[in-house]
Design an enzyme around this catalytic site. Structure first.
Site, PDB file in Angstrom:
ATOM      1  N   TYR A 225       3.753   5.984   3.183  1.00  0.00           N
ATOM      2  CA  TYR A 225       2.821   7.253   3.090  1.00  0.00           C
ATOM      3  C   TYR A 225       3.825   8.409   3.026  1.00  0.00           C
ATOM      4  O   TYR A 225       4.429   8.517   3.900  1.00  0.00           O
ATOM      5  CB  TYR A 225       1.820   6.788   4.466  1.00  0.00           C
ATOM      6  CG  TYR A 225       0.936   5.713   4.283  1.00  0.00           C
ATOM      7  CD1 TYR A 225      -0.360   5.954   3.559  1.00  0.00           C
ATOM      8  CD2 TYR A 225       1.401   4.540   4.458  1.00  0.00           C
ATOM      9  CE1 TYR A 225      -1.259   4.924   3.389  1.00  0.00           C
ATOM     10  CE2 TYR A 225       0.595   3.483   4.485  1.00  0.00           C
ATOM     11  CZ  TYR A 225      -0.798   3.604   3.850  1.00  0.00           C
ATOM     12  OH  TYR A 225      -1.755   2.615   3.729  1.00  0.00           O
TER      13      TYR A 225
ATOM     14  N   ARG B 218      -3.934   7.165  -3.931  1.00  0.00           N
ATOM     15  CA  ARG B 218      -3.763   6.087  -3.102  1.00  0.00           C
ATOM     16  C   ARG B 218      -3.103   4.748  -4.048  1.00  0.00           C
ATOM     17  O   ARG B 218      -3.843   4.817  -5.298  1.00  0.00           O
ATOM     18  CB  ARG B 218      -5.152   5.337  -2.198  1.00  0.00           C
ATOM     19  CG  ARG B 218      -5.212   6.215  -1.305  1.00  0.00           C
ATOM     20  CD  ARG B 218      -6.479   5.790  -0.465  1.00  0.00           C
ATOM     21  NE  ARG B 218      -6.934   6.595   0.851  1.00  0.00           N
ATOM     22  CZ  ARG B 218      -7.570   7.705   0.742  1.00  0.00           C
ATOM     23  NH1 ARG B 218      -7.814   8.178  -0.414  1.00  0.00           N
ATOM     24  NH2 ARG B 218      -7.820   8.153   1.786  1.00  0.00           N
TER      25      ARG B 218
ATOM     26  N   ARG C 218       0.830  -1.325  -0.108  1.00  0.00           N
ATOM     27  CA  ARG C 218      -0.121   0.002  -0.071  1.00  0.00           C
ATOM     28  C   ARG C 218       0.848   1.224   0.051  1.00  0.00           C
ATOM     29  O   ARG C 218       1.943   1.292   0.592  1.00  0.00           O
ATOM     30  CB  ARG C 218      -0.769  -0.224   1.262  1.00  0.00           C
ATOM     31  CG  ARG C 218      -2.021  -0.988   1.356  1.00  0.00           C
ATOM     32  CD  ARG C 218      -3.214  -0.611   0.545  1.00  0.00           C
ATOM     33  NE  ARG C 218      -3.679   0.698   1.066  1.00  0.00           N
ATOM     34  CZ  ARG C 218      -4.143   1.838   0.612  1.00  0.00           C
ATOM     35  NH1 ARG C 218      -3.897   2.090  -0.636  1.00  0.00           N
ATOM     36  NH2 ARG C 218      -4.876   2.854   1.354  1.00  0.00           N
TER      37      ARG C 218
ATOM     38  N   ARG D  90      -2.140   6.448   8.193  1.00  0.00           N
ATOM     39  CA  ARG D  90      -1.471   5.321   8.917  1.00  0.00           C
ATOM     40  C   ARG D  90      -0.306   5.760   9.528  1.00  0.00           C
ATOM     41  O   ARG D  90       0.787   5.369   9.610  1.00  0.00           O
ATOM     42  CB  ARG D  90      -0.900   4.051   7.735  1.00  0.00           C
ATOM     43  CG  ARG D  90      -2.169   3.581   7.250  1.00  0.00           C
ATOM     44  CD  ARG D  90      -3.145   2.618   8.021  1.00  0.00           C
ATOM     45  NE  ARG D  90      -2.292   1.960   8.894  1.00  0.00           N
ATOM     46  CZ  ARG D  90      -2.095   0.430   8.554  1.00  0.00           C
ATOM     47  NH1 ARG D  90      -2.476  -0.213   7.389  1.00  0.00           N
ATOM     48  NH2 ARG D  90      -1.647  -0.367   9.514  1.00  0.00           N
TER      49      ARG D  90
END
Length: 120
Positions: free
Chosen positions: A107, A89, A6, A115
């Site tokens: 991130y 994202r 991610r 997060r």
């Protein structure tokens, strides 16, 4: 084993060059931190908030050597009241032997707030 990697970042405005640059920076970090080779990538999903519509962020992926045939799709993030604006994202699906806890998610910019538990 397929694992998800991610990542998220933000931009200051709906500007094509800014979106491509931010996406490229995020992808470069995800790739480097997880030692990703394009032939091990099953697919990449990129979502954006409603305030981003001047370019497909997937365009940034094509700047990386060897990524021509990696399937990538852009989509809109669901609209949630109070959500982070101007956010990009990424969910990258990777064939790997790494354990779940060894995957390095990324991130950047204001997306760090999504997060905080994963801060470096």
């Amino acid at each position: 084993m397929i694992r998800g990697v991610r990542g998220a970042t933000t931009v200051e405005k709906n500007d094509e060059q800014g979106i491509i640059t931010a996406t490229e920076k995020l992808l470069a970090k995800m790739i480097a931190d997880n030692e990703i080779e394009p032939e091990n990538v099953a697919s990449v999903f990129i979502s954006v908030t409603d305030d981003i519509d001047s370019v497909f962020p997937a365009k940034a992926l094509r700047k990386f050597d060897g990524w021509t045939y990696v399937p990538v799709m852009c989509m809109k993030e669901i609209q949630v009241n109070g959500s982070l604006p101007y956010c990009i994202r990424i969910m990258l699906h990777l064939n790997t032997e790494k354990a779940q806890q060894d995957i390095q998610h990324a991130y950047l910019e204001k997306a760090i707030a999504l997060r905080p538990d994963l801060k470096d």
